[in-house]
Design a protein around this motif. Structure first.
Motif, PDB file in Angstrom:
ATOM      1  N   UNK A 183      58.612  30.905  29.109  1.00 49.55           N
ATOM      2  CA  UNK A 183      57.951  29.600  29.216  1.00 49.55           C
ATOM      3  C   UNK A 183      58.932  28.448  29.397  1.00 49.55           C
ATOM      4  N   UNK A 184      60.080  28.510  28.693  1.00 48.79           N
ATOM      5  CA  UNK A 184      61.060  27.433  28.804  1.00 48.79           C
ATOM      6  C   UNK A 184      61.618  27.327  30.223  1.00 48.79           C
ATOM      7  N   UNK A 185      61.800  28.466  30.874  1.00 45.96           N
ATOM      8  CA  UNK A 185      62.291  28.461  32.253  1.00 45.96           C
ATOM      9  C   UNK A 185      61.278  27.803  33.187  1.00 45.96           C
ATOM     10  N   UNK A 186      60.002  28.122  32.975  1.00 41.60           N
ATOM     11  CA  UNK A 186      58.952  27.537  33.806  1.00 41.60           C
ATOM     12  C   UNK A 186      58.869  26.029  33.601  1.00 41.60           C
ATOM     13  N   UNK A 206      48.226  39.174  35.675  1.00 42.09           N
ATOM     14  CA  UNK A 206      47.367  38.022  35.384  1.00 42.09           C
ATOM     15  C   UNK A 206      47.762  37.313  34.100  1.00 42.09           C
ATOM     16  N   UNK A 207      48.548  37.989  33.251  1.00 42.64           N
ATOM     17  CA  UNK A 207      49.000  37.331  32.024  1.00 42.64           C
ATOM     18  C   UNK A 207      50.012  36.231  32.318  1.00 42.64           C
ATOM     19  N   UNK A 208      50.493  36.152  33.568  1.00 44.02           N
ATOM     20  CA  UNK A 208      51.433  35.100  33.948  1.00 44.02           C
ATOM     21  C   UNK A 208      50.725  33.808  34.363  1.00 44.02           C
ATOM     22  N   UNK A 209      49.396  33.836  34.431  1.00 39.95           N
ATOM     23  CA  UNK A 209      48.668  32.622  34.816  1.00 39.95           C
ATOM     24  C   UNK A 209      48.986  31.437  33.899  1.00 39.95           C
ATOM     25  N   UNK A 210      49.072  31.629  32.570  1.00 41.64           N
ATOM     26  CA  UNK A 210      49.448  30.491  31.707  1.00 41.64           C
ATOM     27  C   UNK A 210      50.851  29.959  31.987  1.00 41.64           C
ATOM     28  N   UNK A 285      52.529  47.100  40.341  1.00 43.05           N
ATOM     29  CA  UNK A 285      53.157  47.732  41.496  1.00 43.05           C
ATOM     30  C   UNK A 285      52.289  47.596  42.745  1.00 43.05           C
ATOM     31  N   UNK A 286      52.951  47.355  43.882  1.00 40.05           N
ATOM     32  CA  UNK A 286      52.263  47.204  45.166  1.00 40.05           C
ATOM     33  C   UNK A 286      52.626  48.410  46.025  1.00 40.05           C
ATOM     34  N   UNK A 287      51.935  49.514  45.801  1.00 39.32           N
ATOM     35  CA  UNK A 287      52.261  50.780  46.446  1.00 39.32           C
ATOM     36  C   UNK A 287      51.039  51.288  47.190  1.00 39.32           C
ATOM     37  N   UNK A 288      51.209  51.595  48.467  1.00 31.31           N
ATOM     38  CA  UNK A 288      50.083  52.143  49.215  1.00 31.31           C
ATOM     39  C   UNK A 288      50.208  51.915  50.695  1.00 31.31           C
ATOM     40  N   UNK A 289      49.089  52.099  51.395  1.00 32.14           N
ATOM     41  CA  UNK A 289      49.076  51.798  52.820  1.00 32.14           C
ATOM     42  C   UNK A 289      48.977  50.285  53.010  1.00 32.14           C
ATOM     43  N   UNK A 290      49.014  49.835  54.259  1.00 28.19           N
ATOM     44  CA  UNK A 290      49.059  48.398  54.539  1.00 28.19           C
ATOM     45  C   UNK A 290      47.844  47.661  53.978  1.00 28.19           C
ATOM     46  N   UNK A 291      46.676  48.258  54.115  1.00 29.83           N
ATOM     47  CA  UNK A 291      45.461  47.596  53.626  1.00 29.83           C
ATOM     48  C   UNK A 291      45.485  47.457  52.110  1.00 29.83           C
ATOM     49  N   UNK A 292      45.892  48.501  51.412  1.00 26.95           N
ATOM     50  CA  UNK A 292      45.945  48.466  49.950  1.00 26.95           C
ATOM     51  C   UNK A 292      46.901  47.390  49.462  1.00 26.95           C
ATOM     52  N   UNK A 293      48.094  47.352  50.022  1.00 24.90           N
ATOM     53  CA  UNK A 293      49.100  46.376  49.594  1.00 24.90           C
ATOM     54  C   UNK A 293      48.664  44.959  49.955  1.00 24.90           C
ATOM     55  N   UNK A 294      48.121  44.777  51.152  1.00 21.25           N
ATOM     56  CA  UNK A 294      47.670  43.444  51.563  1.00 21.25           C
ATOM     57  C   UNK A 294      46.557  42.927  50.655  1.00 21.25           C
ATOM     58  N   UNK A 295      45.579  43.780  50.360  1.00 24.36           N
ATOM     59  CA  UNK A 295      44.469  43.356  49.507  1.00 24.36           C
ATOM     60  C   UNK A 295      44.960  42.937  48.119  1.00 24.36           C
ATOM     61  N   UNK A 296      45.951  43.639  47.613  1.00 23.17           N
ATOM     62  CA  UNK A 296      46.464  43.315  46.287  1.00 23.17           C
ATOM     63  C   UNK A 296      47.223  41.993  46.300  1.00 23.17           C
ATOM     64  N   UNK A 297      48.003  41.746  47.342  1.00 26.99           N
ATOM     65  CA  UNK A 297      48.707  40.467  47.450  1.00 26.99           C
ATOM     66  C   UNK A 297      47.701  39.319  47.477  1.00 26.99           C
ATOM     67  N   UNK A 298      46.659  39.472  48.261  1.00 30.48           N
ATOM     68  CA  UNK A 298      45.631  38.429  48.362  1.00 30.48           C
ATOM     69  C   UNK A 298      44.952  38.217  47.013  1.00 30.48           C
ATOM     70  N   UNK A 299      44.590  39.301  46.355  1.00 31.75           N
ATOM     71  CA  UNK A 299      43.922  39.215  45.049  1.00 31.75           C
ATOM     72  C   UNK A 299      44.787  38.461  44.047  1.00 31.75           C
ATOM     73  N   UNK A 300      46.053  38.840  43.956  1.00 30.19           N
ATOM     74  CA  UNK A 300      46.928  38.203  42.979  1.00 30.19           C
ATOM     75  C   UNK A 300      47.223  36.747  43.346  1.00 30.19           C
ATOM     76  N   UNK A 301      47.333  36.460  44.631  1.00 20.58           N
ATOM     77  CA  UNK A 301      47.621  35.083  45.032  1.00 20.58           C
ATOM     78  C   UNK A 301      46.482  34.143  44.654  1.00 20.58           C
ATOM     79  N   UNK A 302      45.260  34.648  44.707  1.00 18.45           N
ATOM     80  CA  UNK A 302      44.109  33.814  44.345  1.00 18.45           C
ATOM     81  C   UNK A 302      44.068  33.530  42.847  1.00 18.45           C
ATOM     82  N   UNK A 303      44.624  34.445  42.038  1.00 21.53           N
ATOM     83  CA  UNK A 303      44.614  34.263  40.591  1.00 21.53           C
ATOM     84  C   UNK A 303      45.862  33.557  40.071  1.00 21.53           C
ATOM     85  N   UNK A 304      46.982  33.740  40.758  1.00 21.37           N
ATOM     86  CA  UNK A 304      48.246  33.165  40.262  1.00 21.37           C
ATOM     87  C   UNK A 304      48.746  31.988  41.091  1.00 21.37           C
TER      88      UNK A 304
END
Length: 343
Positions: A183-186, A206-210, A285-304
């Motif tokens: 937290x101090x670094x942020x 998602x615990x990094x949202x705070x 971890x972001x492991x998988x085919x292109x669709x799997x990895x892309x969907x996860x990046x999008x999901x996390x970007x919307x939350x973080x």
């Protein structure tokens, strides 16, 4: 959304053959990976800093400079520079030189260093861990923002009215703060109005949202526009033609490396169950085919709320051809999917 790769230039034993490639070979391979990343349209490539035999990234600016003359568009950054154990004047000069060679594509991510091998090597005491970083970050920003500098601190010789050269193409030269979620670094990054890179390599991201909220609030209180405070994410992963193939190639070297370093740091054993849980939508971890990895990046970007994503690969040594294929897929298939969804 900017998407890129970062690496620690690992030279760990191959889990299948037991052989370890030379530092020289791995350095040449990484330059090839940076060149390919540029060719397939990735936005940024980062090289870490360690001072031990398992990694060949102790002079990351030299690696980036080697690639700078062979690339055209990709941005080149450290990930991270262990500023606490470095001379900020020399760090600035090195990255200003990289900026000139690359014609304005250099950045640096600075941190205290979760791996502390640099401290005894360069004669620093770990009891000064926090104080060193704060003082050296102050000096780095001063030489970045002023050509002629006067400085006095507690851990470096003073100097008066001296110029620091060369000056970079970019003004100011981008400096990001790297953090594992402290937290101090942020808060420090927010107060200074500097962009923040969060290294999320385990647990539920998602615990990094705070932490992101703390960063934005600290920046706003210091008078910075929160909408201009950038957040990047550094996470481990791998892309292949299919998710099954990605898991098959990525799990064995990752497990071996995580368990080796886990013993040093007191982590629990990294099992296949831990791996599988980390590969789910809310895992780290972001492991998988292109669709799997892309969907996860999008999901996390919307939350973080991050606007830059670094895929760190590989964790343990993998065949160069496999890493090159993953770089290609990240640029040609993952990045377009992410940008299309977010637009």
């Amino acid at each position: 959304m900017e998407i890129g790769v970062d690496t620690f230039v690992e030279t760990t034993p191959d889990v299948h053959t037991g052989k370890t490639i030379s530092h020289a070979q791995r350095l040449r391979e990484v330059v090839e990976e940076i060149v390919l990343a540029d060719q397939v349209g990735l936005d940024i490539f980062g090289v870490g800093e360690h001072h031990r035999k398992e990694f060949a990234d102790s002079a990351n600016t030299l690696i980036l400079a080697a690639a700078a003359s062979m690339t055209k568009n990709i941005r080149l950054t450290s990930s991270v520079t262990v500023l606490s154990a470095a001379d900020p004047v020399r760090v600035f000069q090195q990255f200003a030189t990289l900026d000139g060679i690359s014609n304005g594509r250099a950045e640096m991510i600075v941190g205290r260093g979760s791996s502390v091998d640099a401290f005894p090597l360069f004669g620093y005491d770990l009891k000064d861990y926090e104080e060193l970083f704060e003082e050296k970050l102050e000096l780095l920003l001063k030489v970045r923002d002023s050509e002629i500098v006067t400085w006095r601190g507690g851990h470096r010789p003073a100097f008066t009215n001296l110029g620091v050269y060369p000056r970079p193409v970019q003004n100011p030269l981008p400096v990001w703060i790297g953090s594992g979620g402290n937290p101090e670094s942020a808060i420090r990054a927010g107060v200074l109005g500097l962009p923040l890179v969060l290294a999320i390599i385990g647990g539920n991201p998602l615990r990094f949202a705070p932490i992101v909220k703390l960063y934005k609030e600290a920046g706003a209180r210091a008078g910075h526009d929160p909408s201009k405070l950038q957040v990047a994410l550094h996470s481990l992963g791998y892309v292949a033609e299919s998710t099954e193939l990605a898991v098959e190639k990525y799990f064995p070297p990752t497990q071996a490396t995580m368990n080796t370093f886990g013993k040093e740091r007191g982590w629990g054993t990294f099992t296949r169950a831990h791996f599988d849980a980390s590969c789910t939508l809310e895992g780290a971890l972001y492991v998988g085919d292109a669709e799997t990895v892309a969907n996860k990046i999008v999901y996390m970007s919307k939350h973080l709320g991050f606007s830059r994503f670094f895929l760190h690969m590989p964790v343990g040594s993998m065949p160069h051809a496999d890493v090159m294929k993953a770089v290609e897929l990240l640029g040609t298939e993952v990045a377009p999917r992410v940008r299309a969804q977010l637009s």
